[in-house]
Motif scaffolding. Structure first.
Motif, short mmCIF file in Angstrom:
data_model
loop_
_atom_site.label_atom_id
_atom_site.label_comp_id
_atom_site.label_asym_id
_atom_site.label_seq_id
_atom_site.Cartn_x
_atom_site.Cartn_y
_atom_site.Cartn_z
N ASP A 69 -5.63 0.77 13.02
CA ASP A 69 -4.66 0.48 14.07
C ASP A 69 -3.27 0.21 13.51
O ASP A 69 -2.41 -0.27 14.23
CB ASP A 69 -5.15 -0.71 14.91
CG ASP A 69 -5.40 -1.95 14.05
OD1 ASP A 69 -5.49 -1.81 12.81
OD2 ASP A 69 -5.50 -3.06 14.61
N LYS A 70 -3.06 0.47 12.24
CA LYS A 70 -1.77 0.15 11.62
C LYS A 70 -1.03 1.40 11.17
O LYS A 70 -1.64 2.42 10.85
CB LYS A 70 -2.00 -0.72 10.36
CG LYS A 70 -2.87 -1.94 10.58
CD LYS A 70 -2.00 -3.16 10.78
CE LYS A 70 -2.81 -4.44 10.78
NZ LYS A 70 -3.26 -4.80 12.13
N TYR A 71 0.28 1.26 11.13
CA TYR A 71 1.12 2.27 10.49
C TYR A 71 1.66 1.63 9.22
O TYR A 71 2.33 0.59 9.29
CB TYR A 71 2.27 2.70 11.42
CG TYR A 71 1.77 3.56 12.55
CD1 TYR A 71 1.75 4.95 12.44
CD2 TYR A 71 1.27 2.99 13.71
CE1 TYR A 71 1.25 5.75 13.45
CE2 TYR A 71 0.76 3.78 14.73
CZ TYR A 71 0.76 5.16 14.60
OH TYR A 71 0.24 5.95 15.61
N CYS A 72 1.35 2.24 8.10
CA CYS A 72 1.73 1.64 6.82
C CYS A 72 3.25 1.47 6.73
O CYS A 72 3.73 0.50 6.17
CB CYS A 72 1.21 2.50 5.68
SG CYS A 72 1.36 1.73 4.07
N CYS A 73 4.00 2.40 7.32
CA CYS A 73 5.47 2.35 7.15
C CYS A 73 6.12 1.23 7.94
O CYS A 73 7.11 0.68 7.51
CB CYS A 73 6.09 3.69 7.53
SG CYS A 73 5.87 4.16 9.26
N THR A 74 5.59 0.90 9.11
CA THR A 74 6.24 -0.13 9.92
C THR A 74 5.46 -1.45 9.94
O THR A 74 6.05 -2.52 9.97
CB THR A 74 6.44 0.34 11.38
OG1 THR A 74 5.20 0.89 11.86
CG2 THR A 74 7.52 1.40 11.45
N LEU B 103 0.82 -1.21 0.00
CA LEU B 103 0.00 0.00 0.00
C LEU B 103 0.86 1.26 0.00
O LEU B 103 1.93 1.29 0.58
CB LEU B 103 -0.91 0.02 1.23
CG LEU B 103 -1.90 -1.12 1.35
CD1 LEU B 103 -2.81 -0.90 2.56
CD2 LEU B 103 -2.76 -1.26 0.09
N GLU B 104 0.35 2.28 -0.63
CA GLU B 104 1.04 3.55 -0.63
C GLU B 104 0.32 4.50 0.33
O GLU B 104 -0.90 4.49 0.43
CB GLU B 104 1.08 4.16 -2.03
CG GLU B 104 1.76 5.53 -2.02
CD GLU B 104 2.11 6.07 -3.40
OE1 GLU B 104 1.99 5.33 -4.39
OE2 GLU B 104 2.50 7.25 -3.46
N ARG B 105 1.09 5.29 1.04
CA ARG B 105 0.54 6.33 1.90
C ARG B 105 1.47 7.52 1.85
O ARG B 105 2.64 7.37 1.54
CB ARG B 105 0.46 5.86 3.37
CG ARG B 105 -0.76 4.99 3.68
CD ARG B 105 -2.02 5.80 3.52
NE ARG B 105 -3.26 5.07 3.75
CZ ARG B 105 -3.86 4.26 2.87
NH1 ARG B 105 -3.32 4.00 1.72
NH2 ARG B 105 -5.00 3.67 3.16
N MET B 106 0.98 8.68 2.19
CA MET B 106 1.84 9.82 2.42
C MET B 106 2.71 9.45 3.63
O MET B 106 2.19 9.05 4.67
CB MET B 106 0.97 11.03 2.74
CG MET B 106 1.69 12.16 3.44
SD MET B 106 2.98 12.86 2.43
CE MET B 106 2.94 14.55 2.99
N MET B 107 4.02 9.49 3.47
CA MET B 107 4.92 9.14 4.57
C MET B 107 5.95 10.24 4.76
O MET B 107 6.46 10.77 3.79
CB MET B 107 5.66 7.84 4.25
CG MET B 107 4.79 6.62 4.21
SD MET B 107 5.77 5.14 3.96
CE MET B 107 4.44 3.93 3.84
N LYS B 108 6.22 10.54 5.99
CA LYS B 108 7.27 11.51 6.28
C LYS B 108 8.47 10.84 6.92
O LYS B 108 9.60 11.04 6.51
CB LYS B 108 6.75 12.63 7.19
CG LYS B 108 6.06 13.74 6.45
CD LYS B 108 7.05 14.54 5.61
CE LYS B 108 6.33 15.43 4.63
NZ LYS B 108 7.26 16.12 3.73
N CYS B 109 8.22 10.05 7.97
CA CYS B 109 9.36 9.53 8.74
C CYS B 109 9.76 8.13 8.31
O CYS B 109 10.93 7.77 8.37
CB CYS B 109 9.05 9.57 10.23
SG CYS B 109 7.83 8.35 10.76
#
Ligand SMILES: Cc1cc2nc3c(=O)[nH]c(=O)nc-3n(C[C@H](O)[C@H](O)[C@H](O)COP(=O)(O)OP(=O)(O)OC[C@H]3O[C@@H](n4cnc5c(N)ncnc54)[C@H](O)[C@@H]3O)c2cc1C
Ligand code: SF4
Ligand code: FES
Lengths: 340, 280
Positions: free
Chosen positions: B258-263, B240-246
């Motif tokens: 309840d999820k963080y796409c990046c981790t 999945l793609e999301r706007m990510m900063k960190c």
């Protein structure tokens, strides 16, 4: 337990300033209460609930995280030692929850350095600071149970002082503190806590709303109704002690160098989730408001809540300051009041 | 005083070995470590991403397109869309940039091994999926049958064209592709959306894992197809793609339910995220 005469407090604060930056409530222009560097002229104990929580002591509204010079990124880790005097128990819980979120699993060193160099002196509340306090519901006040270095109980002409850590013991070795480890002092604190708790009304709608969110029983219309009122100022996230979302940006200072900074951000903004393609998975303002409240009331982990009920610590500031009345109190009441 | 010497936000310098133009506004960058060593030490897995830094332009999450089985370079395939990617396209061989990572949970290799694989890519979705595709081809005997379905909007927009063409000569991969539209009438393969390719493949849902990578609209149609075919939800993986900063679970931008796409992601199986309305 220790005791400190009120007349000796200023001397103690002055003494502490020799070891760290001491932040205290002060009465500034227009009678505004602001937490700021200790200044005898404006220092006050009559301050109720400050409009801003102390979260900027660990996550400044804007901070340089890297100094960039000819292609090298030099991290800027804060070395400042800061003591917060007189914070409220709800805000103490906020610091504990945010520290756990920011440093567990993946370690945000910029945050951790500030948090580890922080000393906290909680001023237990004797009752609600205004009509929006609901910390007895969120189990985050009116006094702190853990995490503080010192906790003060105002018992008239003096404070009874609870020591919460080794750091606190060192702080309480300052001239002016005296031993008060007797039955009478303990009973006095017990009574203080009991009376304070009794004065802060419970808000049963919080757990009702949590249950309903858990069941997925909240209508989209409810969020859309709030969404259509929201003016997207983001203020609720700025005054919230547990909102830690941030943005990162670079600032040039000529010759290829500059600073990488981070600033507070808010999930209420459309741009918060908008991808480069233009696609935005959180399309409407209603969904953004839903996100903010689900993050506080549904998507929290036991690791982060400490003794709190959830990741709202019941300070009531979002209800105090939202210009169009979309605070957590209004939202949980609307959810609990919805016909299922 | 604690120990603050390990900083997950500190980017490291790498340099560009080669840039390979792809289709219009897309380019492949081959990167090398400043010390000249191989990427074995980086520890990346297929499906993971890096944060690319160009000072003054910020950072952006970019998928790693090359597999760990080819550790001489690290490849990223970039679409030019804005501030950082514009600046990246100005850089050539020998230029320096900074990266941090690898981040996120990639494709679950242990789960995929021994299964037949159906890879479905749409557009730039091939960039992350290619790391898995090449990994499987490099360790071919660890996996069952391999089918790749790739859809683009027009014949001009096929990424990794020559690499893909070479698959026609192999009998250990079945490669099916489609274009949405073919205005000039030059396309010899299927014209239509990628789901149309399912008629050309025989799939056995019980021992096949499906891996999807593409725009949200593609997920909706392909998911429906797979579920109708009898795929169980935990055999369907998607990135999945999301706007990510960190990229490391702190900034909050990529949170969904309840999820963080990046981790927790970017690769999820459908069973994990089905309950999250905004996920797809
Ligand atoms: C896990 C992941 C993998 C990706 N892999 C690739 C890839 O392999 N190739 C590729 O070309 N693109 C990829 N992208 C998209 C890529 O991150 C954006 O195209 C890029 O951030 C655009 O940056 P920009 O500065 O050029 O665009 P601008 O629109 O000028 O700036 C957008 C800024 O927003 C931030 N941002 C972070 N995430 C996103 C996002 N998803 N969409 C938009 N902005 C974002 C960045 O800081 C970026 O600098 C991926 C995104 C994610 C989340
Ligand atoms: S959500 Fe509102 S009441 Fe709860 S901690 Fe944040 S500002 Fe205070
Ligand atoms: S990108 Fe920052 S939390 Fe996921």
């Amino acid at each position: 337990m220790k005791t400190l005469a009120k007349k000796d407090l200023v001397d103690v604060l002055r003494y502490w300033t020799g070891h760290c930056t001491v932040m205290t409530p002060g009465r500034k222009s227009h009678d505004e209460i602001v937490f700021d560097e200790f200044d005898e002229a404006t220092f006050t104990l009559d301050y109720r609930k400050p409009s801003l929580p102390p979260k900027s002591s660990c996550l400044p509204q804007s901070e340089t995280i890297f100094q960039v010079d000819s292609g090298t990124y030099e991290p800027r880790i804060s070395e400042a030692k800061v003591l917060l005097f007189g914070i409220r128990a709800c805000d103490m819980t906020g610091i504990l929850q945010s520290k756990s979120f920011m440093t567990a699993d993946t370690d945000d060193v910029f945050y951790r350095a500030r948090a580890e160099n922080l000393a906290t002196v909680v001023m237990a509340c004797s009752g609600p600071q205004n009509e929006t306090c609901f910390c007895t519901t969120t189990r985050s006040g009116p006094f702190s149970k853990q995490g503080f270095d010192l906790q003060f109980y105002d018992v008239g002409d003096s404070f009874l002082v609870e020591i919460g850590s080794d750091k606190g013991a060192v702080l309480a070795s300052a001239k002016g503190f005296a031993e008060a480890d007797d039955e009478a002092a303990r009973k006095r604190v017990e009574l203080f806590r009991h009376e304070a708790q009794g004065r802060i009304a419970l808000l049963p709608e919080v757990s009702q709303a949590m249950e309903r969110l858990e069941r997925g029983g909240v209508s989209e219309e409810l969020w859309d109704k709030f969404g259509s009122k929201c003016i997207v100022c983001g203020g609720c996230t700025y005054v919230c002690p547990t909102c830690t979302c941030f943005n990162v940006a670079d600032r040039h200072s000529g010759n290829g160098g500059g600073e990488r900074i981070r600033t507070w951000d808010a999930c209420l903004y459309a741009g918060f989730t908008k991808e480069a393609s233009g696609h935005n998975p959180r399309k409407t303002q209603g969904l953004r408001i839903k996100r903010r409240h689900e993050h506080k009331l549904l998507y929290y982990t036991d690791r982060d809540t400490h003794e709190g009920l959830c990741t709202c610590v019941g300070c009531g500031r979002c209800s105090d300051y939202c210009p169009v009345h979309i605070g957590t109190i209004e939202v949980v009441k609307a959810i609990a009041g919805e016909q299922s | 005083m604690g120990d603050y010497s390990t900083n997950m936000y500190s980017p490291r310098a790498v340099s560009i070995v080669r840039t390979l133009p792809q289709i219009s506004e897309h380019r492949l960058f081959q990167l090398k470590l400043e010390d000249g060593g191989t990427w074995d030490t980086f520890g990346h897995q297929p499906g993971q991403f890096i944060e690319v830094s160009l000072f003054g332009k910020g950072e952006a999450p970019i998928s790693i397109s090359s597999p760990p089985t080819r550790p001489d370079t690290l490849e990223i395939c970039v679409r030019r869309t804005g501030k950082l990617t514009d600046a990246l396209f100005e850089l050539g061989k020998g230029s320096r940039l900074h990266i941090r990572g690898p981040y996120g949970k990639g494709f679950p290799l242990d789960r995929l091994k021994g299964n037949n694989l159906l890879l479905v890519a749409g557009g730039l979705g091939l960039a992350p999926l290619r790391s898995l595709l090449l990994y499987v081809l490099d360790r071919r005997d660890e996996f069952g049958d391999l089918i790749l379905m790739y859809g683009t909007n027009s014949p001009d927009n096929v990424l990794f064209k020559y690499e893909l063409l070479s698959f026609f000569d192999r009998d250990d991969i079945k490669y099916l592709y489609s274009v949405d539209r073919d205005e000039e009438g030059i396309w010899k393969q299927y014209v239509g959306v990628v789901t149309g390719l399912f008629d050309q493949a025989t799939l056995s849902p019980d021992n096949t894992c499906a891996v999807l990578c593409g725009p949200p609209i593609m997920y909706r149609f392909v998911l429906e197809k797979l579920l109708n075919l009898g795929f169980s939800k935990d055999r369907i993986y998607m990135s999945l793609e999301r706007m990510m900063k960190c990229g490391v679970g702190k900034c909050g931008h990529c949170a969904m339910g309840d999820k963080y796409c990046c981790t927790d992601g970017p690769v999820f199986n459908y069973a994990e995220i089905e309950h999250i309305k905004e996920a797809i």
